[in-house]
Design a protein around this motif. Sequence first.
Motif, short mmCIF file in Angstrom:
data_model
loop_
_atom_site.label_atom_id
_atom_site.label_comp_id
_atom_site.label_asym_id
_atom_site.label_seq_id
_atom_site.Cartn_x
_atom_site.Cartn_y
_atom_site.Cartn_z
N PHE A 237 38.01 22.92 45.81
CA PHE A 237 37.87 23.88 46.77
C PHE A 237 38.39 24.86 46.25
O PHE A 237 38.61 25.03 44.68
CB PHE A 237 39.86 23.30 46.99
N GLY A 238 37.18 25.19 46.47
CA GLY A 238 36.53 26.73 46.67
C GLY A 238 37.67 28.08 46.14
O GLY A 238 38.35 27.96 44.91
N PRO A 239 37.82 28.92 47.07
CA PRO A 239 38.06 30.14 46.17
C PRO A 239 40.23 30.29 45.93
O PRO A 239 39.80 31.32 44.88
CB PRO A 239 37.83 30.95 47.93
N ASP A 240 40.71 30.00 46.31
CA ASP A 240 42.24 30.62 46.37
C ASP A 240 43.42 28.99 46.90
O ASP A 240 43.88 28.94 47.87
CB ASP A 240 42.81 31.55 47.80
N PRO A 241 42.80 27.71 45.97
CA PRO A 241 43.78 26.80 45.84
C PRO A 241 45.45 26.99 46.46
O PRO A 241 46.25 26.91 46.77
CB PRO A 241 43.84 26.30 44.67
N TRP A 242 45.58 27.82 45.46
CA TRP A 242 47.23 28.34 45.38
C TRP A 242 47.85 28.66 47.23
O TRP A 242 48.71 28.22 47.56
CB TRP A 242 47.73 28.88 44.60
N LEU A 243 47.13 29.10 47.18
CA LEU A 243 47.27 29.84 48.82
C LEU A 243 47.14 29.04 50.29
O LEU A 243 47.64 28.90 51.07
CB LEU A 243 46.72 31.59 49.58
N MET A 244 45.75 28.55 49.42
CA MET A 244 45.42 27.41 50.77
C MET A 244 46.75 26.11 50.75
O MET A 244 47.05 25.31 51.86
CB MET A 244 44.55 27.13 50.43
N ALA A 245 47.11 26.57 49.78
CA ALA A 245 47.61 25.01 49.54
C ALA A 245 49.45 25.61 50.68
O ALA A 245 50.12 24.59 50.82
CB ALA A 245 48.37 24.73 48.56
N GLY A 246 49.87 26.49 50.22
CA GLY A 246 50.54 27.26 50.84
C GLY A 246 50.62 27.15 52.35
O GLY A 246 51.31 26.71 53.08
N SER A 247 49.13 27.63 52.76
CA SER A 247 49.26 27.36 54.13
C SER A 247 48.63 25.63 54.89
O SER A 247 49.53 26.15 55.97
CB SER A 247 47.70 28.07 54.98
N LEU A 248 48.59 25.68 53.86
CA LEU A 248 48.23 23.66 54.27
C LEU A 248 50.31 23.27 54.77
O LEU A 248 50.40 22.50 55.66
CB LEU A 248 48.46 22.96 53.42
#
Lengths: 207, 207
Positions: free
Chosen positions: B158-169
């Motif tokens: 996963f590209g741009p910002d895995p940490w934030l996306m993980a939080g969103s999920l």
Amino acid sequence: MSDVSSIPPRPGLPAGAGAAAERRDAARNRERLLAAARELIADCGAEGLTMDRLAEHAGVGKGTVFRRFGSRAGLMLTLLSESEADFQARFMFGPPPLGPGAPGMERLISFGAERISYVMEFGDLVLAAEHASRGRFEAPAAVLWHRHIEILLREEGFGPDPWLMAGSLAATLDPERLLSLVKVHGVSPERLTASWRDLVTRVVRGA
Amino acid sequence: MSDVSSIPPRPGLPAGAGAAAERRDAARNRERLLAAARELIADCGAEGLTMDRLAEHAGVGKGTVFRRFGSRAGLMLTLLSESEADFQARFMFGPPPLGPGAPGMERLISFGAERISYVMEFGDLVLAAEHASRGRFEAPAAVLWHRHIEILLREEGFGPDPWLMAGSLAATLDPERLLSLVKVHGVSPERLTASWRDLVTRVVRGA
DNA sequence: ATAATAAGCGGACCGTAGTCCGTTTAGATG
DNA sequence: CATCTAAACGGACTACGGTCCGCTTATTAT
């Protein structure tokens, strides 16, 4: 829980219309209370505002405070209502890309960006408004955002379950999460917005 | 807020090791309290459990309850800790597709599905555990899930910002939301799981 | 102006989470 | 066994949100 139907009619409505008009003293007390509330929040922050202190500071009885606003959350909601209504008006009737006229995709992105800004500006108030009343997902404003996102998703031809997906996307914008990211982890609002854009793009892309 | 560092060491550790061992009477009281708590919850539900009633029902003073668990949320967390630890062990070390061995994508989907099941089973307890302590996003368990999702995202490139996306999920799996959907709107857990699968698929697909 | 009525008002009161501090006691030491 | 100390204990106390109910007052009808 307090009975919502017992909360008196809003101010600003044409005096003669609708249900019985508000009594003078009641109106005066509401103004006093709102002024006192804003003052206390300015001095001590939203968390420092207790219902007892508010009553005392406004020179009214505690019962009056609850009669007016129903609960602490109700008070916070009232304090927010102006900016809240403004926000709602902007995404429903305002100019593109937030309002109608732009493609759904752009409106979705704008919606998230604006919501993030809103939370950054009124964060503690929003939090205090949520923290009390049962079910933050049933609040009228939340329902409205949910429907709004759902409509935009449908407009973009989103497939299987737009309603649930709208809820998931909205959950992503949870104020407590956003504030925690910014205040605890030092994430910039711009980065939040970028992440939202990325999320929405990926979700909508291709059906 | 209570000082977390003052909470006594966990039971089950080898008696001689580490910090000073727990006194007998303390251990006995903890057992009494946990038993009484489970009983009360069985009778009145998690919401019906108050700290005063618990103290009385267990035959100890109120101070003792707070000494043991720090707060109501701490108590709930303790009650959950067994199943919680089990869940963690399963997604970190257990068999695929939840545990290691399956592709990140499948593990992500399983993770959501299992989390949904978990919330369905222990929902009110989870809610009670969250409702108190400041910052549900800083809780150790939450941090762990966050990291887990992040790792799986990275594994899928996963590209741009895995940490934030993980939080969103993760935000998407918020217990209050899931419970509200099921209990208020009558959504089936299967539909929730399907929506999670759809979301994850769209997010990961293509980078 | 007066009376009638309903809205508004105040603050005592309740249940709850959480704190404080003087007292008790388990368990270690000699 | 006697002594000592730190941990544990208990329950009175505080702060807070929210409710209740008898009293007061603005408004309306006569």
